[in-house]
Design an enzyme around this catalytic site. Structure first.
Site, short mmCIF file in Angstrom:
data_model
loop_
_atom_site.label_atom_id
_atom_site.label_comp_id
_atom_site.label_asym_id
_atom_site.label_seq_id
_atom_site.Cartn_x
_atom_site.Cartn_y
_atom_site.Cartn_z
N HIS A 6 0.84 -1.20 0.00
CA HIS A 6 0.00 0.00 0.00
C HIS A 6 0.88 1.25 0.00
O HIS A 6 0.70 2.15 -0.82
CB HIS A 6 -0.93 0.01 1.22
N ASP A 43 6.94 21.51 -26.57
CA ASP A 43 6.89 20.15 -26.04
C ASP A 43 7.95 20.04 -24.95
O ASP A 43 8.58 21.03 -24.61
CB ASP A 43 7.17 19.10 -27.14
N TRP A 45 7.02 -0.34 3.95
CA TRP A 45 7.40 0.34 2.70
C TRP A 45 8.84 0.86 2.77
O TRP A 45 9.45 1.14 1.75
CB TRP A 45 6.43 1.49 2.38
N SER A 79 12.97 5.87 -13.78
CA SER A 79 11.94 6.66 -14.47
C SER A 79 11.87 8.07 -13.89
O SER A 79 11.80 9.05 -14.64
CB SER A 79 10.60 5.94 -14.35
N SER A 80 11.93 8.17 -12.55
CA SER A 80 11.85 9.49 -11.92
C SER A 80 13.03 10.35 -12.30
O SER A 80 12.88 11.55 -12.55
CB SER A 80 11.84 9.35 -10.40
N HIS A 106 13.17 11.54 3.59
CA HIS A 106 12.56 12.79 4.00
C HIS A 106 12.39 13.77 2.84
O HIS A 106 11.30 14.30 2.64
CB HIS A 106 13.25 13.45 5.18
N GLU A 124 11.90 12.98 -0.05
CA GLU A 124 10.82 12.39 -0.84
C GLU A 124 9.46 12.97 -0.44
O GLU A 124 8.60 13.21 -1.29
CB GLU A 124 10.84 10.87 -0.64
N TYR A 166 8.92 15.94 0.49
CA TYR A 166 8.81 17.25 -0.14
C TYR A 166 8.67 17.12 -1.65
O TYR A 166 8.06 17.97 -2.29
CB TYR A 166 10.00 18.13 0.26
N SER A 187 -0.87 27.29 -5.30
CA SER A 187 -0.47 28.69 -5.55
C SER A 187 -0.97 29.20 -6.89
O SER A 187 -0.96 30.40 -7.14
CB SER A 187 1.06 28.83 -5.50
N HIS A 198 15.21 12.37 12.02
CA HIS A 198 14.06 12.46 12.92
C HIS A 198 13.15 11.24 12.77
O HIS A 198 12.24 11.06 13.57
CB HIS A 198 13.26 13.76 12.72
N HIS A 199 13.41 10.42 11.77
CA HIS A 199 12.66 9.17 11.63
C HIS A 199 13.27 8.06 12.48
O HIS A 199 12.77 6.95 12.51
CB HIS A 199 12.65 8.72 10.17
N THR A 236 7.54 26.91 5.82
CA THR A 236 6.21 26.35 5.54
C THR A 236 5.13 27.30 6.04
O THR A 236 4.11 27.53 5.37
CB THR A 236 6.06 24.97 6.19
N LYS A 292 4.48 30.09 3.69
CA LYS A 292 3.60 29.74 2.57
C LYS A 292 2.14 29.81 2.98
O LYS A 292 1.32 30.38 2.26
CB LYS A 292 3.93 28.32 2.10
N ARG A 348 1.51 0.50 14.76
CA ARG A 348 1.18 0.33 13.34
C ARG A 348 1.64 -1.04 12.86
O ARG A 348 2.38 -1.73 13.56
CB ARG A 348 1.83 1.45 12.52
CU LIG Z 1 10.94 13.23 7.63
#
Ligand SMILES: [Cu+2]
Lengths: 78, 525
Positions: B76, B105, B141, B168-169, B252, B254, B256, B267, B301-302, B327, B330, B449
């Site tokens: 998931h 293009d 994941w 691909s990315s 992390h 990722e 963002y 925006s 921090h993870h 943040t 914004k 979890r």
């Molecule tokens: Cu993080």
């Protein structure tokens, strides 16, 4: 289209002539870290500062940012 | 004002039917492919989520065996991140970046085709891994070793799929960077670019920076599994915690990567429906750049509970909390844009305001998680699940819906059904909060979890959460219906569908945008 391009590039070259000082770059980077900048100042930045300058300035700013957090950590734990 | 262009009447022939899509190099075709693919993957990932919530509906084990449940949570997450949200944003970039900067293009048209067609291969690997001996990957994941160095060939298939998705990315981001830097219309200076283009430019740089790191992590796990290396195996002199550092240095930023394009879309939409220019455009650009830079210094921090010196914990705590500053700038700017604007509340605007409201909740719970002593309590509980679903569902997904409703008239030439769209918004809003708000309480009460069963005191909140999740899942079928209805017909959309829109695709192109647009670049003043 060609003429327009020429105009744009010549404008760019003109602005390249007067290089921004280190202080101006530092100021721009500092404001970017907070995320606030006056429009007139920004246009001034955009006209004067070269991309290379801002990238190097950003990296140096990042290092200073890390070092200052580290020194706070030292202060707290020391 | 609109430069009417040749709507595909000119005589170069290209294949039709399936070959058109297989061989296409047109940015609009490829954008459509990306968007359809991500919608399909949204439902695959959603199906897994429904499985998870069905199992958690009541205490005890009813539907999924524990190993299968673990595979469901793992896939998931992977499918939603790499299969749904990221390709959806690349789809938006494909459609919108050339239209918004006045380019004909993307810069590398064939690379673009290849970037897309790698995706179904990876998706196939992920989905079929459920049916191989040992089942799909089940280590979460984040595929931490030693869980990911155990497990059957399903794990290898997952690792291979992540490799392909990463490739691909990277190709997609190189394409986007090159397009933005080299193909802007005359007069479109960097500081005149629409915010969506800016956020994607910064996102693309982040992708180029961190995707190779993920590729490195995946490759090391792969060789640990198959070629006898011991990068992450303590018995062989390796270190499993090193994997976490490498993974989160990717992981992390990722977050963002998934949220910055959302900032860009919002925006664009808020000024349009407030009929005012974006408040503090330049500070938005600066804030986006500093969020991107800061996001590279906060990864650990993870890992507060993984074993870390106090100095390390403090460093990452302070750094993480500081991200709240840009943040906050914004959120302030969006609010200030709406302030005293003549606002209307069409569906894109509703989803954008919903985005701001719920993203702020997710941001706040993020600051809560950043505080070390709190995080040690809530690590691996449902509090964290609630936090990142507020960021990624009501953040990234709501912004994707907002963008889809906003640009569907430009893409299809038809208006979507406004009242059904409003239904879609309100049902999503209500069911999302029913599903995820209660998970804060579950987490604070200590529910872990990735566990298929739970203690009896968690039963009521879990049942509420599951009901909300089923409702949210069903509501998304309504979105599919609205999109199909809009593609097939409906009220003709005006060239400039939204009164307050100012970007090139609205002011210079008809609706639907012709197959080839801006062959002669517009001049931006
Ligand atoms: Cu993080």
């Amino acid at each position: 289209m060609g003429k327009e391009n020429e105009k744009v590039t010549s404008a760019l070259q003109n602005s390249d002539m007067e290089k921004a000082s280190m202080y101006q770059v530092a100021e721009a980077v500092l404001f970017s870290f907070i995320g606030i900048r006056k429009k007139s100042d920004l246009e001034h930045d955009a006209a004067k500062i070269k991309p290379v300058q801002i990238i190097i300035g950003g990296l140096v700013g990042g290092v200073i940012f890390i070092l200052s957090i580290l020194s706070v950590v030292k202060l707290v734990t020391g | 004002m609109a430069v009417i262009q040749d709507v595909h009447g000119h005589g170069h022939d290209h294949p039709t039917g399936i070959m058109r899509w297989l061989t296409t190099t047109n940015h609009k075709d490829i954008g459509t492919l990306y968007l359809c693919f991500s919608l399909v993957m949204l439902f695959v990932g959603g199906f897994l989520a429904m499985g998870i919530r069905a199992e958690l509906f009541m205490p005890g084990i009813q539907i999924l065996e524990p190993e299968v449940f673990n595979s469901f949570t793992t896939l998931h997450g992977l499918i939603m991140v790499f299969g749904a949200v990221m390709p959806a944003w690349v789809g938006f970039a494909n459609w919108q970046v050339p239209l918004m900067i006045g380019a004909p293009d993307m810069a590398f048209a064939r690379l673009n085709n290849w970037s897309f067609w790698l995706l179904p291969v990876a998706a196939l690997l992920l989905i079929t891994s459920f049916f191989v001996p040992g089942g799909a990957a089940a280590g979460g994941w984040t595929f931490y070793p030693p869980l990911s160095t155990q497990g059957g060939m399903g794990t290898d298939m997952m690792l291979f799929a992540v490799h392909i998705l990463g490739m691909s990315s990277i190709m997609g981001s190189i394409n986007i960077i090159t397009t933005i830097l080299n193909m802007r219309a005359p007069g479109m200076t960097l500081m005149k670019m629409p915010m969506f283009v800016w956020t994607w430019l910064i996102t693309a740089y982040l992708l180029v920076l961190v995707m190779p790191v993920l590729a490195g992590a995946v490759t090391m796990v792969l060789t640990d599994r198959n070629f006898g290396t011991s990068f992450f195996n303590a018995a062989g002199g390796g270190d499993p915690v090193m994997f976490q550092h490498i993974f989160w240095f990717f992981g992390h930023p990722e977050v963002y990567i998934m949220i910055l394009p959302a900032f860009g879309v919002v925006s664009e939409i808020i000024p349009t429906f407030s009929r005012k220019p974006l408040f503090g455009y330049s500070s938005m650009v600066y804030a986006t750049a500093s969020i991107a830079l800061l996001s590279c210094f906060v990864w650990a921090h993870h890992m507060f509970t993984a074993g870390m010196p106090v100095a390390g914990q403090l460093f990452f705590m302070y750094a993480t909390m500081l991200i709240a500053v840009p943040t906050g700038v914004k959120v302030f700017n969006w609010t200030a844009t709406m302030w005293r604007g003549s606002m209307t509340f069409e569906v894109p605007m509703l989803f954008s305001i919903g985005f701001i409201f719920l993203f702020v909740i997710g941001g706040f719970s993020g600051v809560v998680c950043a505080i070390v002593p709190v995080d040690i309590q809530v690590q691996d509980t449902y509090y964290v699940i609630a936090h990142f679903h507020y960021v990624l569902v009501s953040g990234a997904l709501f912004a994707l819906f907002a963008g889809a409703y906003y640009w569907l008239p430009k893409w299809t030439g038809h208006m979507y059904d406004e009242s059904l769209g409003k239904w879609h918004f309100w049902l999503s809003m209500v069911f999302f909060n029913v599903a995820f708000f209660v998970q804060h309480f579950l987490g604070l009460a200590g529910m872990p979890r990735r566990i298929p069963d739970y203690a009896l005191q968690f039963a009521d909140f879990n049942m509420i959460s599951s009901i909300g999740a089923f409702g949210f899942g069903l509501t998304q079928l309504l979105f599919v219906y609205i999109v199909i209805k809009c593609v097939r017909g409906g009220e003709k959309a005006a060239d400039k569908t939204w009164e307050g829109a100012t970007t090139l695709e609205w002011t210079h192109l008809p609706s639907p945008a012709p197959y080839h647009s801006f062959e002669t670049p517009p001049v931006v003043k």
